[in-house]
Design a protein around this motif. Structure first.
Motif, short mmCIF file in Angstrom:
data_model
loop_
_atom_site.label_atom_id
_atom_site.label_comp_id
_atom_site.label_asym_id
_atom_site.label_seq_id
_atom_site.Cartn_x
_atom_site.Cartn_y
_atom_site.Cartn_z
N ARG A 41 0.80 -1.22 0.00
CA ARG A 41 0.00 0.00 0.00
C ARG A 41 0.85 1.28 0.00
O ARG A 41 0.42 2.32 0.48
CB ARG A 41 -0.97 -0.01 1.18
N LYS A 42 2.05 1.16 -0.52
CA LYS A 42 2.94 2.32 -0.63
C LYS A 42 3.36 2.50 -2.08
O LYS A 42 3.14 1.63 -2.91
CB LYS A 42 4.18 2.11 0.23
N GLU A 43 4.00 3.65 -2.34
CA GLU A 43 4.48 3.89 -3.69
C GLU A 43 5.81 3.18 -3.94
O GLU A 43 6.57 2.93 -3.00
CB GLU A 43 4.65 5.41 -3.92
N PRO A 44 6.11 2.84 -5.19
CA PRO A 44 7.41 2.25 -5.51
C PRO A 44 8.53 3.26 -5.27
O PRO A 44 8.36 4.45 -5.49
CB PRO A 44 7.30 1.91 -7.01
N PHE B 10 -7.91 9.00 -1.21
CA PHE B 10 -8.99 8.01 -1.33
C PHE B 10 -10.22 8.69 -1.93
O PHE B 10 -10.51 9.83 -1.60
CB PHE B 10 -9.39 7.42 0.03
N GLN B 37 -2.27 0.81 -11.00
CA GLN B 37 -1.75 -0.48 -10.54
C GLN B 37 -2.90 -1.34 -10.07
O GLN B 37 -3.64 -0.97 -9.17
CB GLN B 37 -0.74 -0.30 -9.39
N PHE B 90 -1.02 6.17 -9.50
CA PHE B 90 0.23 6.80 -9.07
C PHE B 90 0.64 7.85 -10.09
O PHE B 90 0.72 7.58 -11.28
CB PHE B 90 1.35 5.78 -8.95
N GLY B 105 4.34 9.65 -6.41
CA GLY B 105 3.50 10.12 -5.32
C GLY B 105 3.02 8.94 -4.51
O GLY B 105 3.28 7.78 -4.84
N GLU B 106 2.29 9.23 -3.45
CA GLU B 106 1.89 8.18 -2.52
C GLU B 106 0.71 7.35 -2.99
O GLU B 106 0.35 6.37 -2.37
CB GLU B 106 1.56 8.80 -1.15
N TRP B 109 -6.26 5.94 -4.06
CA TRP B 109 -7.08 4.73 -4.11
C TRP B 109 -8.48 5.13 -4.58
O TRP B 109 -9.20 5.83 -3.86
CB TRP B 109 -7.15 4.10 -2.72
#
Lengths: 110, 113
Positions: A41-44, B10, B37, B90, B105-106, B109
């Motif tokens: 649940r994090k960015e690459p 989110f 993703q 992303f 970026g983070e 969702w």
């Protein structure tokens, strides 16, 4: 055939052991290669670039085999914190469009 | 250090609704990207912008539009959301050279119901 392919795993690794896995790419024109790490649940995030002669960064070693069109990542003395998904990334210079593999999941267990 | 900032983190949408994902980078990078993703599919490029004023389609552009508002900002718009667009999005940026690191970026969702 996918342009960049990885074994999805998971690779279950005892703490302190060595684990290695490969990534194959289909486009012989590929010029740049990278390994990224992605936590749940994090960015690459960039782990390391892969150079033609192979390179090492601490416990991590990356290799490139252009003849067989694959790159590899080896992790020595695995730590619990190495548990993550490792993404293989390939770049063709034209257009600078990175192509990501599906990732290899590594689980390091005590 | 902010790096790449994307909002919202989110979001739940109903089918047919529209929304825009915002992205900004403070690293003076030329290139910016939007990826999605999905489980088992890896990261797939939706659109990218090699430099300010240019945008190009990636691997999965259908259902999306983008705007490179200026060098810092690159937004992604879903005009009519569909359940198939449920994913993690992303935004990323890089200096643009073949060997340059890409920063993400983070993630956002998004669920479309």
């Amino acid at each position: 055939r996918k342009e960049v392919e990885q074994d999805p795993g998971p690779f279950n690794v005892p703490e302190g052991a060595t684990v290695a896995f490969n990534c194959t790419y289909s486009n012989s024109a590929s010029q740049s290669f990278f390994w990224y790490r992605q936590d749940c649940r994090k960015e690459p995030k960039l782990l390391m670039s892969v150079y033609s002669s192979g390179n090492e960064d601490g416990r991590f070693t990356a290799q490139l085999n252009r003849a067989s069109q694959y790159i590899s990542l080896l992790i020595r003395d695995s730590k619990l914190s190495d548990s993550a998904t490792y993404l293989c990334v390939v770049n063709r210079a034209a257009g600078n469009k990175l192509t990501f593999g599906g990732g290899t999941r590594v689980l390091v267990k005590p | 250090n902010a790096g790449v900032t994307q909002t919202p983190k989110f979001q739940v949408l109903k089918t047919g609704q529209s929304m825009t994902l915002q992205c900004a980078q403070d690293m003076n990078h030329n290139s910016m990207y939007w990826y999605r993703q999905d489980p088992g599919m890896g990261l797939r490029l939706i659109y990218y912008s090699a430099s300010e004023g240019t945008t190009d389609k990636g691997e999965v552009p259908n259902g999306y539009n983008v705007s490179r508002l200026n060098k810092r900002e690159f937004s992604l718009r879903l005009e009519s959301a569909a359940p198939s667009q449920t994913s993690v999005y992303f935004c990323a940026s890089s200096d643009g050279g073949a060997g340059n690191t890409i920063y993400f970026g983070e993630g956002s969702w998004l669920t479309v119901v």
